[in-house]
Design a protein around this motif. Structure first.
Motif, PDB file in Angstrom:
ATOM      1  N   UNK A 593       6.880 -78.140 -54.170  1.00  0.00           N
ATOM      2  CA  UNK A 593       7.058 -79.613 -54.114  1.00  0.00           C
ATOM      3  C   UNK A 593       5.669 -80.195 -53.848  1.00  0.00           C
ATOM      4  N   UNK A 594       5.013 -80.730 -54.909  1.00  0.00           N
ATOM      5  CA  UNK A 594       3.612 -81.134 -54.735  1.00  0.00           C
ATOM      6  C   UNK A 594       3.504 -82.518 -54.086  1.00  0.00           C
ATOM      7  N   UNK A 595       2.273 -82.888 -53.646  1.00  0.00           N
ATOM      8  CA  UNK A 595       2.083 -84.176 -52.949  1.00  0.00           C
ATOM      9  C   UNK A 595       2.541 -85.376 -53.769  1.00  0.00           C
ATOM     10  N   UNK A 596       2.371 -85.327 -55.086  1.00  0.00           N
ATOM     11  CA  UNK A 596       2.786 -86.472 -55.903  1.00  0.00           C
ATOM     12  C   UNK A 596       4.292 -86.641 -55.854  1.00  0.00           C
ATOM     13  N   UNK A 597       5.037 -85.510 -55.737  1.00  0.00           N
ATOM     14  CA  UNK A 597       6.488 -85.595 -55.593  1.00  0.00           C
ATOM     15  C   UNK A 597       6.837 -86.249 -54.263  1.00  0.00           C
ATOM     16  N   UNK A 598       6.068 -85.895 -53.193  1.00  0.00           N
ATOM     17  CA  UNK A 598       6.287 -86.555 -51.910  1.00  0.00           C
ATOM     18  C   UNK A 598       6.094 -88.061 -52.036  1.00  0.00           C
ATOM     19  N   UNK A 599       5.026 -88.477 -52.750  1.00  0.00           N
ATOM     20  CA  UNK A 599       4.706 -89.898 -52.893  1.00  0.00           C
ATOM     21  C   UNK A 599       5.773 -90.636 -53.683  1.00  0.00           C
ATOM     22  N   UNK A 600       6.277 -90.035 -54.761  1.00  0.00           N
ATOM     23  CA  UNK A 600       7.231 -90.720 -55.633  1.00  0.00           C
ATOM     24  C   UNK A 600       8.616 -90.764 -55.013  1.00  0.00           C
ATOM     25  N   UNK A 601       9.077 -89.622 -54.454  1.00  0.00           N
ATOM     26  CA  UNK A 601      10.456 -89.558 -53.966  1.00  0.00           C
ATOM     27  C   UNK A 601      10.593 -89.817 -52.467  1.00  0.00           C
ATOM     28  N   UNK A 603      10.269 -87.783 -49.938  1.00  0.00           N
ATOM     29  CA  UNK A 603      10.648 -86.617 -49.119  1.00  0.00           C
ATOM     30  C   UNK A 603       9.416 -85.744 -48.902  1.00  0.00           C
ATOM     31  N   UNK A 604       9.158 -85.389 -47.628  1.00  0.00           N
ATOM     32  CA  UNK A 604       8.078 -84.466 -47.291  1.00  0.00           C
ATOM     33  C   UNK A 604       8.502 -83.047 -47.675  1.00  0.00           C
ATOM     34  N   UNK A 613      17.999 -79.107 -54.803  1.00  0.00           N
ATOM     35  CA  UNK A 613      17.267 -80.284 -55.291  1.00  0.00           C
ATOM     36  C   UNK A 613      18.198 -81.458 -55.544  1.00  0.00           C
ATOM     37  N   UNK A 614      19.421 -81.158 -56.065  1.00  0.00           N
ATOM     38  CA  UNK A 614      20.303 -82.243 -56.480  1.00  0.00           C
ATOM     39  C   UNK A 614      20.773 -83.101 -55.310  1.00  0.00           C
ATOM     40  N   UNK A 615      20.698 -82.538 -54.081  1.00  0.00           N
ATOM     41  CA  UNK A 615      21.123 -83.317 -52.925  1.00  0.00           C
ATOM     42  C   UNK A 615      20.106 -84.388 -52.532  1.00  0.00           C
ATOM     43  N   UNK A 616      18.920 -84.316 -53.098  1.00  0.00           N
ATOM     44  CA  UNK A 616      17.850 -85.226 -52.672  1.00  0.00           C
ATOM     45  C   UNK A 616      17.434 -86.235 -53.748  1.00  0.00           C
ATOM     46  N   UNK A 617      17.267 -85.801 -55.005  1.00  0.00           N
ATOM     47  CA  UNK A 617      16.716 -86.731 -56.001  1.00  0.00           C
ATOM     48  C   UNK A 617      17.651 -87.002 -57.172  1.00  0.00           C
ATOM     49  N   UNK A 618      18.799 -86.287 -57.260  1.00  0.00           N
ATOM     50  CA  UNK A 618      19.736 -86.512 -58.365  1.00  0.00           C
ATOM     51  C   UNK A 618      20.798 -87.508 -57.901  1.00  0.00           C
ATOM     52  N   UNK A 651      16.657 -90.705 -57.855  1.00  0.00           N
ATOM     53  CA  UNK A 651      16.832 -91.522 -56.655  1.00  0.00           C
ATOM     54  C   UNK A 651      15.817 -91.063 -55.613  1.00  0.00           C
ATOM     55  N   UNK A 652      15.228 -92.006 -54.858  1.00  0.00           N
ATOM     56  CA  UNK A 652      14.261 -91.648 -53.835  1.00  0.00           C
ATOM     57  C   UNK A 652      14.927 -91.588 -52.467  1.00  0.00           C
ATOM     58  N   UNK A 653      14.118 -91.383 -51.459  1.00  0.00           N
ATOM     59  CA  UNK A 653      14.643 -91.193 -50.104  1.00  0.00           C
ATOM     60  C   UNK A 653      15.368 -92.435 -49.602  1.00  0.00           C
TER      61      UNK A 653
END
Length: 846
Positions: A593-601, A603-604, A613-618, A651-653
């Motif tokens: 899970x790279x830093x850009x994914x943290x920034x967009x979604x 989630x740390x 994964x589906x529980x967080x961004x799907x 979906x984001x955080x």
């Protein structure tokens, strides 16, 4: 002597007063006791006579007053009838009219005034402008009224009146009204809406610019002298404007042409048009100019409107036809003369090329020889010549006597008066075949993604657009350069040796890859395919840019090596990726899970690593679909969204959904599958696309609802769009059936409705040539519908970033009704100025 009514009343009063005084004196005399008794009888008779005289005088005064009252009643009734008649007349005029007292109180207004200011005649009588208008407006009207009262004469002024559709400009004519004693007692006014006239004045300014810009001579004058000339007259004849206007036109006409010129001018005085009349003028330097004239008279003013063209060179050419006829039979080109539907004269080259003799052509119509697919071209050319085009160039196919067809390049002109067509043709059959082949080759040459170049004598003489796009050089940059000048130093020797072998016709082993210097100083790797014309010493080469391929291969090799050597380097690549990069296992658990994914979604990595994964961004609605798709891939090895971009919502955080572009690649390591996902937030691009569609729809609605006709043509002179108003003006509903050339739909004239407007000066033609035009005034006559329109046409070219005309936009404004309204307004103003009394220059008009 006639005694006035006032003097009669005064005289009666004085006589009655004297009678009363005399009666009083007689009455007082009776109180004197010392009076003479003998006088009483005389006094009685005197008193009786005075009484009778008084009765007679009173009776006379009574009848005089009664007669005057009867005359007054008749005058008042007549005045009332005249007032009602005046009110009826002014109510039926289209101009606002008012009459107000010197103190500003209104006496009379008409219905147009009521409508303009929304106030009735009964409401306004006795009121001033300050009672129903804003103070600043009322002050302005009052000041102008006072100026008329001071000047005691008619004054004209412009006034702006706000109306529901915007401000309108009126020309107000205000004048004093006088009573029977010659004293001013009221102010009258007539207003005329000149809003359209103001716009027309701007159009006249544009027309005047064309008058001064024309290369043809344009003159306005009378049957004796020039009244106005454009700069072309001064340039062609050499005289100054003062010299041209100060002398009669006969001063400039060649003596031998003077009589025929006078006869033609005499015909103009009877209303006849002068078209294509030729005569000679003597220039200031003594030279002779042949001029061809088109003149239209205006009988109402006695003015002549003339356009002349210098045809001296053409006349000299005509004089040379005798000599030219000697070359007619010697020419290698096909020379023909046609009249009616037949070639009445052909030269030997015609017979040699097509096989027909003069006897053959006496029975064959020339249109029968035209290829069926080219008949429209021939018809258009003939139409242009008949409209007055001097020379028309075109190409078509002509049937030979043996049944074959040959391509001919024609140059044609026509003598309209004689109905004789002159044409010169050249056999271009081989040229057309070569051009067609060359066109195909050039299309591939221009369209290729690879860089093409041609080298001769160590100079690059031709390149294609891809060469410029890849390496940055244009043709001018390469005028003094060869391919060796662009070669990397390490490869100059090997390339030079191979080049020398090719030019000698020797075999050369397979080409190698080598770097070439770009214009910006960088190098690009290329691989080439080379062909050599040993006889001409020319080298033809195709270069393919493989820089990215080499970089990709090098990057892949480096990446694979680093992946094997150091896991940390892999993480560095993930961390530096510009978009979110996610790695999951076959159970959807997050592995990377790279830093850009943290920034967009939001989630740390610590919150999501090792979890589904589906529980967080799907989004919830897609989670079951995600699980089903994963199970299907693990069973069948097939996934509908794998290895290709796919747009979906994420979906984001914070629970906010947004569109993303998702690309998933499966990787099998041993018996397990891993999935690498590349995610890109496309919210902004989606929004930009939506805004683009909205802007396009808005533009379409604006164009369809604009009050003027709008026509758009592309660079190939095809109509690509016409709005509702344009369809209505042309009477054609389908845009594709509207011709670019207005003369295909209408007969075109200048505003005088007599002089033919040249089609080559139309705004569409000029716009496609890169020229901008504004409000060209033209009369369109539809011979089918028998309908005339007066229009203003403007044209604008559409230029791309390379300053190339890609399209043209033309607007057409129908001003027919405004022209008609202007004429009616002029007539109305003149009519009612005569109906209402006013003083002008000291005279009273009744």
């Amino acid at each position: 002597m006639k005694i006035s009514f006032e003097k009669k009343i005064l005289l009666g009063f004085i006589i009655n007063l004297l009678v009363v005084i005399a009666s009083g004196w007689v009455f007082i005399s009776r109180f004197n006791k010392q009076r003479d008794e003998a006088m009483d009888s005389l006094l009685n008779w005197i008193e009786l006579s005075l009484f009778v005289l008084s009765i007679v005088l009173l009776t006379i005064v009574y009848f005089i007053i009664k007669a005057q009252l009867r005359a007054k009643n008749i005058s008042q009734n007549l005045l009332l009838e005249n007032k009602q008649l005046l009110q009826s007349i002014i109510d039926n005029t289209s101009n606002p009219i008012f009459i107000k007292k010197i103190n500003g109180e209104y006496v009379l207004i008409n219905k147009q005034f009521e409508s303009l200011f929304q106030i009735s005649n009964e409401e306004i009588i006795g009121k001033t402008d300050h009672d129903f208008l804003p103070k600043e407006v009322a002050d302005g009207y009052r000041n102008s009224d006072l100026e008329v009262a001071k000047a005691l004469k008619e004054l004209k002024m412009e006034e702006t009146i706000q109306q529901p559709d915007g401000p309108h400009t009126y020309i107000a004519v205000k004048f004093p009204l006088y009573d029977s004693t010659g004293r001013i007692y009221a102010i009258g006014g007539i207003s005329t809406d000149i809003s359209e006239r103001k716009k027309l004045e701007e159009s006249f300014k544009v027309t005047d610019k064309f008058f001064n810009m024309s290369s043809d001579m344009m003159i306005i004058g009378t049957k004796e002298k020039f009244g106005k000339v454009n700069p072309a007259v001064i340039r062609i004849l050499g005289y100054s404007e003062a010299e041209l206007l100060s002398k009669p036109y006969t001063f400039f006409v060649h003596p031998e042409d003077l009589e025929i010129t006078k006869r033609e001018v005499g015909k103009l005085q009877k209303g006849a048009l002068m078209i294509q009349f030729k005569n000679r003028f003597v220039c200031k330097d003594g030279s002779i100019k042949w001029l061809v004239w088109s003149i239209s008279p205006e009988l109402s003013t006695g003015l002549l409107y003339a356009v002349a063209r210098d045809v001296t060179a053409q006349k000299e050419t005509e004089d040379s036809l005798v000599i030219a006829d000697k070359f007619f039979n010697m020419s290698n080109n096909l020379l023909v003369v046609a009249k009616g539907e037949y070639f009445i004269k052909i030269n030997p080259a015609f017979t040699k090329t097509l096989g027909y003799t003069q006897e053959d052509m006496n029975t064959i119509k020339f249109m029968e020889l035209t290829h069926p697919d080219d008949k429209n071209i021939a018809d258009e050319v003939l139409a242009k010549l008949l409209r007055g085009d001097a020379i028309v160039n075109f190409e078509d196919r002509v049937r030979c006597k043996d049944g074959t067809y040959k391509w001919l390049d024609w140059h044609s002109t026509i003598d309209v008066q004689q109905g004789v067509l002159y044409s010169v043709a050249r056999d271009i059959t081989e040229k057309v075949k070569n051009e067609q082949s060359l066109k195909i080759v050039n299309n591939f040459f221009e369209m290729s993604f690879d860089a093409f170049f041609v080298e001769k004598e160590k100079k690059i003489i031709k390149i294609n657009p891809a060469f410029t796009k890849i390496l940055g050089y244009n043709q001018n940059d390469l005028e003094k350069m060869s391919l060796l000048d662009l070669m990397h130093p390490d490869y100059i020797k090997i390339v030079s040796e191979r080049r020398a072998k090719r030019l000698k016709g020797e075999e050369v082993e397979a080409d190698v890859m080598f770097p070439i210097l770009c214009k910006d100083g960088s190098y690009k790797w290329t691989e080439s395919v080379v062909s050599t014309d040993v006889k001409e010493g020319m080298i033809y080469a195709v270069l393919r840019d493989i820089t990215q391929k080499r970089l990709d291969e090098e990057l892949l090799n480096n990446y694979t090596q680093k992946l094997k050597d150091n896991e940390q380097q892999i993480q560095t690549i993930f961390d530096g990726a510009p978009d979110p990069v996610i790695v999951i296992d076959s159970e959807s658990n997050v592995l990377r899970w790279n830093p850009k994914a943290e920034s967009v979604f939001g989630w740390k990595i610590a919150e999501i690593i090792g979890k589904p994964l589906f529980e967080f961004i799907v989004p919830t609605r897609y989670r079951e679909l995600h699980k089903t798709g994963m199970e299907h891939f693990l069973i069948s090895g097939i996934g509908p969204i794998l290895n290709k971009p796919y747009e979906i919502e994420a979906v984001n955080k914070e629970g906010t959904e947004f569109p993303v572009s998702l690309s998933v690649s499966p990787v099998k390591m041993g018996e397990k599958y891993f999935f690498i996902g590349f995610v890109r937030d496309i919210t902004e691009s989606k929004q930009a696309i939506n805004e683009l569609y909205e802007n396009e729809e808005t533009l379409r609605l604006i164009i369809e609802n604009i009050g003027e006709g709008v026509v758009v043509a592309n660079a190939d002179k095809e109509i690509v769009m016409a709005n509702y108003m344009a369809n209505e003006i042309f009477g054609i509903e389908e845009d594709s059936k509207i011709s670019l050339n207005l003369s295909d739909h209408f007969e075109l004239y200048f505003p005088d409705e007599k002089t033919v407007f040249p089609s080559q000066n139309l705004p569409m033609e000029r716009a496609l040539g890169g020229e901008e035009t504004n409000d060209v005034d033209i009369v369109l006559w539809n011979p089918v519908a028998q309908e005339k329109k007066r229009v203003l046409i403007s044209g604008r070219p559409l230029i791309d970033q390379n300053d190339k005309v890609i399209a043209a936009v033309v607007t057409i404004k129908d001003i027919s009704k405004y022209k008609k309204m202007e004429e009616e307004l002029k007539e109305t103003e003149l009519k009612y100025r005569q109906l209402i009394g006013f003083r002008k220059g000291g005279d009273t008009v009744i």
